[in-house]
Design an enzyme around this catalytic site. Structure first.
Site, mmCIF file in Angstrom:
data_model
loop_
_atom_site.group_PDB
_atom_site.id
_atom_site.type_symbol
_atom_site.label_atom_id
_atom_site.label_comp_id
_atom_site.label_asym_id
_atom_site.label_seq_id
_atom_site.Cartn_x
_atom_site.Cartn_y
_atom_site.Cartn_z
ATOM 1 C CE LYS A 59 17.879 7.006 31.700
ATOM 2 N NZ LYS A 59 18.608 5.722 32.066
ATOM 3 C CG ASP A 64 21.562 9.114 33.294
ATOM 4 O OD1 ASP A 64 22.641 9.036 32.674
ATOM 5 O OD2 ASP A 64 20.932 8.106 33.686
#
Length: 284
Positions: free
Chosen positions: A17, A143
């Site tokens: 990410k 997240d």
């Protein structure tokens, strides 16, 4: 769950990410922070695989396996969470091939937990949608829902209020990840944020919003690891569309229009910083 379900070995990439931009707006009373960010994902990262077992077991292999243990590992937390929710009686032998540096601002443990949920959702035939898996994952970490969805999205709140956004402007782009192999504490970086709200994040397409935006965690992270500034300076010499630190660091990235440009930049960075870790991947 039905006892006669066919168990087929399977695997899932825990995609790295990156935060194309990350604006910290305010500290919240619960210790979290109100943020606005653009999540984007590479087509490479750690790899989670699964096979049959009577219990839920985890083996960790790969370049960065020595830095992890089964104690408190988010992969096991995710597996047990899904098993409990889905009333799964079967076990799973899970293997984590750890290819991404630990505590590096590119998803890491969050992406591993998210990939575990996607993988076991298939393997155990629990049948949840990605959106349901993302909601289920919320208690595991800020997240993780974004990493479950695994697509370009805008995150608000603590990062879990997600809106998928068009990623046409990112098509064909590749990212070069560069990490100085200096782990940085996310808690320490947020603690040292100066508390100044520098404004909201543009709602335009991902690249334009990123170019107009910033990463408010870069200054405190750079105080902890000054090499971040050196890496960004070098990345800016390589013809990158954008060079920025991801998350709370210390990984930095350069965004390039083609894979060839990204790999050429990787060579330049390796020549200038022979001891850093790098990875090139396409944006999903």
């Amino acid at each position: 769950m039905a006892s006669d379900r066919v168990m087929i070995e399977d695997s899932e990439v825990a995609c790295a990410k990156i935060n194309l931009a990350l604006h910290v707006r305010r500290r919240l009373p619960n210790g979290y922070h109100d943020i606005e960010t653009i999540f984007a994902f590479l087509d490479c990262g750690d790899v989670i695989s699964v096979g049959a077992d009577q219990n839920i077991e985890l083996t960790i292999t790969g370049e960065f396996s020595s830095e992890l243990s089964n104690s408190g590992n988010l992969v096991l937390d995710a597996a047990h969470l899904l098993a409990s929710y889905g009333k799964v009686e079967a076990g799973a032998k899970i293997t984590l091939d750890k290819r991404l540096p630990v505590a590096s601002g590119i998803g890491g443990g969050s992406a591993d937990a998210a990939a575990t949920l996607r993988l076991l959702n298939r393997y155990w035939a629990v049948g949840l949608s990605l959106q349901d898996l993302a909601r289920l994952s919320e208690p595991l970490g800020a997240d993780i829902p974004a990493c479950v969805i695994n697509q370009t999205s805008r995150g608000e709140g603590i990062g879990q209020d997600l809106v998928e956004i068009g990623n046409a402007s990112l098509e064909g782009h590749h990212a070069l990840l560069v990490n100085p192999l200096v782990p940085i504490s996310t808690a320490a970086v947020f603690r040292d944020w100066d508390g100044v709200d520098r404004g909201d994040l543009s709602a335009r397409d991902p690249i334009q919003a990123a170019l107009d935006g910033r990463n408010d965690l870069q200054p405190p992270a750079q105080l902890l690891a000054p090499i971040i500034g050196d890496l960004l300076s070098e990345l800016n010499k390589t013809g990158t569309v954008l060079a920025r630190m991801s998350g709370s660091g210390a990984t930095c990235f350069g965004l390039y229009e083609t894979a060839a440009k990204a790999h050429a930049a990787e060579k330049d960075i390796a020549d200038a910083f022979p001891d850093v870790w790098t990875m090139v991947g396409g944006l999903k």
